[in-house]
Design a protein around this motif. Structure first.
Motif, PDB file in Angstrom:
ATOM      1  N   ASN A 198       0.805  -1.224   0.000  1.00 38.03           N
ATOM      2  CA  ASN A 198       0.000   0.000   0.000  1.00 38.03           C
ATOM      3  C   ASN A 198       0.838   1.274   0.000  1.00 38.03           C
ATOM      4  N   ARG A 244      -4.143   1.533  -1.367  1.00 34.40           N
ATOM      5  CA  ARG A 244      -4.988   2.354  -0.486  1.00 34.40           C
ATOM      6  C   ARG A 244      -4.756   3.834  -0.813  1.00 34.40           C
ATOM      7  N   GLN A 292       2.731   2.913   9.513  1.00 31.10           N
ATOM      8  CA  GLN A 292       2.128   2.615  10.825  1.00 31.10           C
ATOM      9  C   GLN A 292       3.117   2.013  11.821  1.00 31.10           C
ATOM     10  N   GLY A 304      -8.719   4.723  13.135  1.00 30.60           N
ATOM     11  CA  GLY A 304      -9.051   3.679  12.173  1.00 30.60           C
ATOM     12  C   GLY A 304      -8.442   2.356  12.580  1.00 30.60           C
ATOM     13  N   ARG A 305      -8.637   1.357  11.729  1.00 30.97           N
ATOM     14  CA  ARG A 305      -8.186   0.012  12.071  1.00 30.97           C
ATOM     15  C   ARG A 305      -7.624  -0.664  10.851  1.00 30.97           C
ATOM     16  N   GLY A 306      -6.880  -1.731  11.074  1.00 33.33           N
ATOM     17  CA  GLY A 306      -6.406  -2.565   9.986  1.00 33.33           C
ATOM     18  C   GLY A 306      -5.733  -1.738   8.908  1.00 33.33           C
ATOM     19  N   GLY A 307      -6.061  -2.044   7.650  1.00 29.95           N
ATOM     20  CA  GLY A 307      -5.465  -1.334   6.536  1.00 29.95           C
ATOM     21  C   GLY A 307      -5.858   0.127   6.469  1.00 29.95           C
ATOM     22  N   THR A 313      -5.702   2.104   9.112  1.00 27.96           N
ATOM     23  CA  THR A 313      -5.098   2.782  10.244  1.00 27.96           C
ATOM     24  C   THR A 313      -4.369   4.031   9.747  1.00 27.96           C
TER      25      THR A 313
END
Lengths: 869, 440
Positions: A119, A154, A175, A196-199, A201
């Motif tokens: 990403n 992303r 991250q 946010g979370r996961g991808g 974040t």
């Protein structure tokens, strides 16, 4: 961990690991890739491996922060443990067998890098980090070289500002949490975190609240990708075009080490260098971005001579002749005591020494002061039992008895915070109002300005209850310029006598300690010796010294105002903004016959100058500087000055020559060697030693011999996202020769400091606390475009909500503020840090304000506040 | 003879459906807090012994011995905390949900006994935020317990003090991981922490902490009342006692069934849940929540035994059995589970944060006829970064189990339908080429 450690329940939950401290631990044997090495027990594997030449790739781990284990790049094989282990969170144990290059490790490294890149936008050509990017470098060294990912990456809007100085590119972010952990753990300004979370974040700020930390630039430096970039540096250079030298920052007296980068003869960046005893690699934003003022268009770059109303550009010989002639005439007609020399706290040690020699050895006046009534008496600073910054870490207790360190000496505030929060040293906060370290304090003691006896008694009983071998370290400075220093000094003397306290000076100006050490104070000669004690020794080099002790800055200005002093030499100071009593400064300037200004800017006082002699500044001048612990470190010249400026010490030498004293000093090293000879506290600190000592040397050398360290010169200081290591010019692990004993006994403080009479409180008045804020109308801020927009330029009266309500006005209303000295109109604002009955005024503001209200003769500054009808 | 439920923790709530959650009903008809009264007369160490003797294993997923966990607390280190994991979020698991709403007093009683056994004076129930009714009932139960002297100062005159706090989460799967739960409870992002140190050594606020599941807590009062040996007398091998299984999917009677461990999957699915619905054949089933690798018809006669499940390369996990009939496309199921994990990955560890999303994207195209011929191999390839070896029990590169759990569906696809899926992907690719040629 020491016995008085902070209960672990108060630690941030994710950061529970102690930072291994080299030293007393026993050593264990570890095998890393078949190499058998001895390392301290409990040290983190990644650090142990690195010290023994095995670099384990990493993104999230930073050796000045606690491990978090996010990036998974540092996975290694440890025999006997199932699966791969993150070496950043694995402490070594005896007999551990580690493999960092086995097939499973390689596969994991390939895999993690592939994941990190799926990403990542790979917009390297337009990224500031390109060319010095840990993601690039480690992909090259450890990565798979190709990707199996074919899907859409992303996307985020980019870049977005998260503060006035820092831009965030969420697509580039990997991250690792270095920035968020720095903000929370090191700076204590938890203004950024993950959202946010996961991808999805992403690093976020609070809504409508920017990342306005004084330390935000550090996050840019330690970001392992180009996710965080600094507005002042964005797109200004390619890393491979930069040329770098290591130097000390002079924005305040902490003396942080930094790597100063330039390209095309313009300074473009200052990066923190990890100096163990000083700054641990961190810088404050003022220091980091304050290099911009060097290139200010407002600087005076040619000598000026007054003709009528104007300062006309002239040649150096003409300007020097005029200045020398003016001073000679005053001296010959009125005696040496008719000349006052003020300032000198912002230059190099060599400048300070040369000005001291010029004033005291050539002009023979002792009316010399580098401080401007906003510090502490030289008698105290030069003679008090000293502590070093490193002593904070092993202190029994730390007592804050001075200004808000976060505003005045930001990186010292970080070191105090670390000692208190990470190492569990009890911090005792004695102040009139809350400040940047209050939340880290174990004990908070509040007192009215000028009234400290009760507070000192409390401190004493708290310290009595703390066990420990370390010294009691008092951070001693001037909490407010609205009252004299007497109460603070009285408190300090009591703690020195009762608990053997050692002191860390909290005087602020870049080289004020160097200036005092080198004799720019009344009653003292270079090398921390009093005028009387050092007279014979210095006269041998100088050919003479002043006959009698002179005035301090306040005395000089009073003498100037009443006509006793006829000429002033102002060395890099602007009386009308720096001196806390503006009326007195104005009176003095208008009364004196001759003013010689030596400086960089055409400031308000320069309007009164007969001659203006422009100096080179930080970044343009080589030399040394002395920080608040008495550490002498090397300043490097990075760029060639534009225009026709001259080094400060050379100006002094030229003036001396014109007054009949040829010093025969040609280079800055020669000045350094003369200092080592002539100034007793500098015994042994010659040019050769200064070049080799990795973190500088602390004065007097004889007491700090063990602390001097050398490093082999390293080609390139490393990559900036890792802690930069101090470099030294010369190779070698040499030993320092024990310096000769000081030729003259160094001055010691008698600790006799009577308590000032308590000023009665007037219940209708607010008592003023006046101190600086980091960003104000000072030149470093106002002439650095990136910093100027951070400054609050207007003066405000800050009061508690109850006082504001009692006055009965809205926030921002302009009120009349009247002290016995003057009456000014200021907007009033509520401030949660200021207790009821007090008012806070920042001193470094434009327009009418604190320095109009303060009367240096009064024991305190009480003001009445009235609404305007 | 058809298998029957063996109701221990669900007995009361099944019998008294109108008001089982109220204090009066629980106290009058279910001897609520009588176990606590008994426990207060016992030494804490004796309680731990009793629970150890029962063989009770954690009902949250990992199946670790409860008494053993309690005994890991470092001696003489105080304060200690109990955190009850009521953040039930594993897809298709709904047993705790029922216990919380229908019999909160049983949980509260178990929590008080456990706190006393481990000598904690603060206990927290971390409740899944979405359980609104559960929050009301649990809080009411706690309030009643305080009002009746079972909580607060000097419980039942024993001199023992305990405060029990019900904390509602904010909607995050990973807060169900025990260290993620502790981070969240401390007010931080629910991100798992590096272990060691384990929570029993440094947990909540870095103090020794026991994290136990709701069903585990609900079981404790029964063990105290009836004795550890009684409990150990039920079940099979090292899987003692009863467990609640949430059966869902293509079955006639989905729901929670409390059975003695050792009952077979076939008995549970066919006898209790009424078999595959619509008379269809079983395709496959997931035995222990979305994280567990799948089983098929050939495993139906295997017993519900945690250790046997491990031998089969899976786990009973959270006790959620999802049944899929023969018409369900396993790739589609794998995609849906991957989508869940991609959504719930906390973002801390790179392989899980990035890999879970990648997995979801590839499975999506595979399930929708857009797969590439080598997509399954691609998954098994980069899956190695998330879970080296792509096997079970999993290799790990991440801090918590969420990472390797994302690979369970893929692992199952490859194990049972590898050739079939590869052929299908090739056919899909072929069809797309043909379509392109045709339209050209």
């Amino acid at each position: 961990m020491s016995a008085n450690a902070v209960p672990m329940s108060q630690w941030p939950s994710d950061h529970r690991y102690t930072i291994p401290v080299a030293g007393d631990q026993d050593m264990v044997t570890v095998t890393i890739d078949d190499k058998v090495v001895q390392v301290p027990r409990g040290q983190l594997l990644i650090a142990a491996a690195q010290e023994h030449g095995t670099y384990i790739p990493r993104f999230c781990w930073h050796e000045r922060m606690k491990p978090v284990g996010m990036c998974r790049m540092c996975l290694v094989e440890v025999e006997g443990m199932r699966g791969l282990q993150i070496s950043c969170a694995t402490p070594v144990v005896d007999g551990m067998v580690v493999r960092t290059e086995s097939a499973p490790v390689k596969a994991a490294q390939d895999g993690v890098l592939e994941m990190l890149l799926i990403n990542h936008p790979l917009d390297c050509p337009v990224c500031d980090r390109g060319g010095e990017c840990p993601l690039q470098d480690q992909t090259l060294a450890f990565g798979p070289g190709e990707s199996r990912y074919v899907e859409e990456k992303r996307h985020f809007a980019k870049p977005i500002p998260i503060s006035d100085l820092v831009m965030l590119d969420r697509e580039r972010c990997i991250q690792c949490g270095r920035c968020t952990r720095f903000a929370a753990e090191i700076a204590g300004d938890a203004l950024i975190d993950f959202g946010g979370r996961g991808g999805h974040t992403e690093v976020i700020t609070y809504p409508d609240e920017p990342f306005s930390s004084y330390f935000s630039g550090n996050t840019v430096q330690i970001c392992p990708v180009g996710a965080l970039t600094a507005k002042p540096y964005r797109f200004r250079a390619r890393p491979w075009d930069l040329d770098s030298v290591e130097t000390s920052c002079q924005a305040c007296a902490v003396g942080c080490r930094g790597a100063l980068d330039s390209t095309s003869n313009r300074l473009v960046r200052l990066l923190g260098v990890d100096s163990e005893p000083v700054n641990h690699g961190w810088l404050c934003d003022k220091g980091r971005y304050g290099y911009e003022w060097v290139h200010s268009e407002a600087r005076v770059r040619a000598p000026g001579l007054r003709r009528g109303m104007e300062l006309e550009v002239t040649s150096w010989p003409q300007a020097l002749d005029a200045a020398a002639a003016a001073l000679r005439r005053v001296r010959d007609e009125h005696g040496p005591g008719a000349i006052g020399v003020l300032g000198g706290a912002r230059g190099t040690n060599e400048d300070a020494y040369a000005w001291a020699r010029f004033a005291k050895g050539v002009l023979r006046t002792d009316n010399v002061d580098a401080q401007l009534a906003d510090g502490l008496p030289a008698d105290v600073v030069l003679g008090m039992p000293r502590a070093t910054i490193a002593d904070l870490d092993r202190a029994r207790a730390i007592v804050l008895l001075g200004p808000d360190l976060k505003e005045e000496l930001p990186v010292l505030a970080l070191r105090v915070r670390r000692a208190a929060v990470d190492l569990g040293v009890p911090l005792i906060d004695v102040a009139a109002r809350d400040h940047g370290l209050t939340s880290s304090a174990a004990h908070v003691i509040r007192h009215a300005p000028g009234v400290v006896q009760e507070a000192v008694d409390q401190v004493a009983s708290i310290i009595d209850g703390i066990t420990g071998d370390g010294p009691v370290v008092v951070v001693l400075g001037r909490p407010s310029v609205a009252e004299p220093a007497a109460a603070t000094i009285h408190a300090a003397s009591q703690l020195a006598k009762s608990h053997g306290a050692r002191f860390l000076s909290a005087l602020r100006r870049g080289n004020v300690h160097g200036a005092l050490d080198l004799g720019l104070a009344p009653g003292f000669l270079p090398g921390r010796v009093s005028l009387d004690a050092g007279r014979d020794h210095l006269s041998a080099t100088w050919g003479g010294t002043p006959d009698a002790t002179g005035f301090d800055a306040t005395g000089i200005l009073r003498a100037a105002a009443n006509g006793t002093i006829k000429a002033l030499v102002l060395v890099g100071c602007d009386l009308l903004t720096d001196f806390p009593d503006r009326a007195l400064a104005r009176e003095a300037l208008s009364a004196v016959e001759r003013v010689v200004c030596v400086g960089a800017f055409p400031d308000d006082s320069a309007e009164r100058a007969d001659v203006f002699l422009p100096t080179g500044v930080w970044g343009e001048q080589a030399g040394t500087t002395t920080n608040l612990e008495g550490r002498v470190s090397v300043l490097r010249r990075k760029i060639t000055p534009e225009g026709r400026t001259m080094e400060g010490w050379r100006i002094a030498a030229e003036l001396a020559a014109r007054l009949g004293s040829d010093w025969d000093l040609e280079t800055v090293e020669e000045v350094q060697d003369e200092i080592a000879q002539a100034a007793p506290a500098f015994a042994g600190v010659d040019a050769a030693l200064l070049r080799r000592a990795r973190d500088g040397v602390v004065l007097p050398l004889a007491d700090h011999l063990d602390e001097v360290t050398f490093v082999p010169a390293t080609p390139g200081a490393g990559v900036s996202w890792e802690p930069l290591r101090p470099a030294a010019d010369e190779v070698g692990n040499g030993e320092v020769a024990a310096p000769p004993a000081p030729a003259v006994a160094l001055h010691t403080w008698s600790m006799e400091a009577p308590a000032p009479a308590a000023a009665p409180r007037d219940s209708y008045a607010l008592r003023v606390i006046a101190a600086r804020t980091l960003y104000g109308n000072d030149r470093v801020t106002s002439e650095s475009p990136s910093l100027a927009r951070l400054a609050t330029s207007d003066a405000r009266l800050l009061v508690s909500a109850r006082d504001r309500d009692r006055i009965g006005v809205e926030d921002g209303t302009v009120v009349r503020v009247t002290s016995p000295r003057a009456s000014v109109e200021l907007p009033i604002h509520v401030d949660r840090s200021t207790p009821e009955g007090f008012a806070f005024l920042a001193t470094n503001r434009d327009g009418a304000g604190a320095s109009d209200l303060i009367d240096l003769d009064a024991p305190v500054t009480d003001v009445r506040v009235e609404t305007l009808s | 003879m058809a298998a029957q439920e063996t109701r221990v923790v669900t007995k009361f709530l099944r019998e008294r459906t109108d008001d089982s959650w109220t204090f009066d009903a629980a106290r009058t008809h279910n001897k609520a807090y009588s176990a606590l009264e008994k426990a207060m007369g016992m030494e804490p160490a004796a309680l731990i012994d009793e629970v150890t003797k029962s063989g009770l294993r954690g009902r949250g997923g990992a199946g670790f011995g409860t008494g053993q966990k309690w005994s890991f607390l470092p001696k003489d280190v105080f304060p200690r905390y109990l955190a009850v994991n009521a953040d039930e979020g594993e897809p298709a698991t709904f047993k705790d949900h029922m216990l919380i709403e229908k019999d909160p007093h049983q949980i509260v009683e178990g929590s008080i006994i456990t706190s006393y056994a481990i000598q904690a004076h603060h206990a927290f129930i971390y409740l899944r935020g979405e359980f609104a009714l559960g929050a009301d009932r649990l809080q009411a139960a706690v309030d009643d317990a305080y009002a009746n002297g079972f909580l607060g100062k000097n419980i039942l005159g024993s001199g023992y003090d305990l405060d029990l706090i019900v904390h509602r989460g904010a909607g995050c799967y990973i807060a169900g991981d025990e260290t993620g739960l502790l981070s969240s409870l401390e007010g931080e992002r629910a991100m798992p922490r590096i272990k060691p140190p384990f929570p029993a050594v440094q947990g909540l606020y870095a103090a020794p902490t026991i994290v136990n599941n709701v069903e585990t807590m609900s079981t404790v009062p029964h063990i105290v009342r009836e004795g550890g040996e009684w409990y150990a007398g039920m079940g099979v091998n090292k899987s003692t006692g009863t467990r609640i299984f949430s059966v869902s999917g293509n079955v006639e009677r989905p729901g929670n069934y409390e059975i003695e461990l050792g009952v077979t999957f076939r008995e549970l699915i066919d006898d209790l849940a009424g078999g595959v619905s619509g008379g269809k054949k079983l395709g496959f089933f997931i035995p222990g929540g979305a994280s567990s690798p799948w089983l098929r018809a050939e495993h139906l006669d295997e017993p519900l035994d945690m250790d046997r499940a491990a031998e089969l390369g899976t786990m009973l996990g959270s006790g959620a059995i999802m049944v899929f009939d023969e018409t369900i496309d396993p790739v589609l199921v794998a995609w849906r589970i991957a989508k869940f994990f991609a959504h719930e990955s906390c973002g801390k560890c790179t392989p899980c944060r990035e890999g879970s999303g990648w997995l979801e994207k590839v499975l999506y195209r595979m399930a929708n006829g857009l797969g590439r011929p080598d997509d399954l191999d691609l998954l098994m390839g980069f899956g190695n970064t998330i879970s080296p070896g792509v096997t079970w029990p999993p290799g790990m590169t991440t801090i918590c189990q969420l990472g390797p759990s994302t690979m369970s569906p893929t692992l199952s696809l490859n194990k049972y339908w590898g050739e079939e899926i590869r052929a299908r992907l090739a056919k899909d690719a072929d069809r797309r080429t043909t379509l392109q040629v045709a339209s050209a």
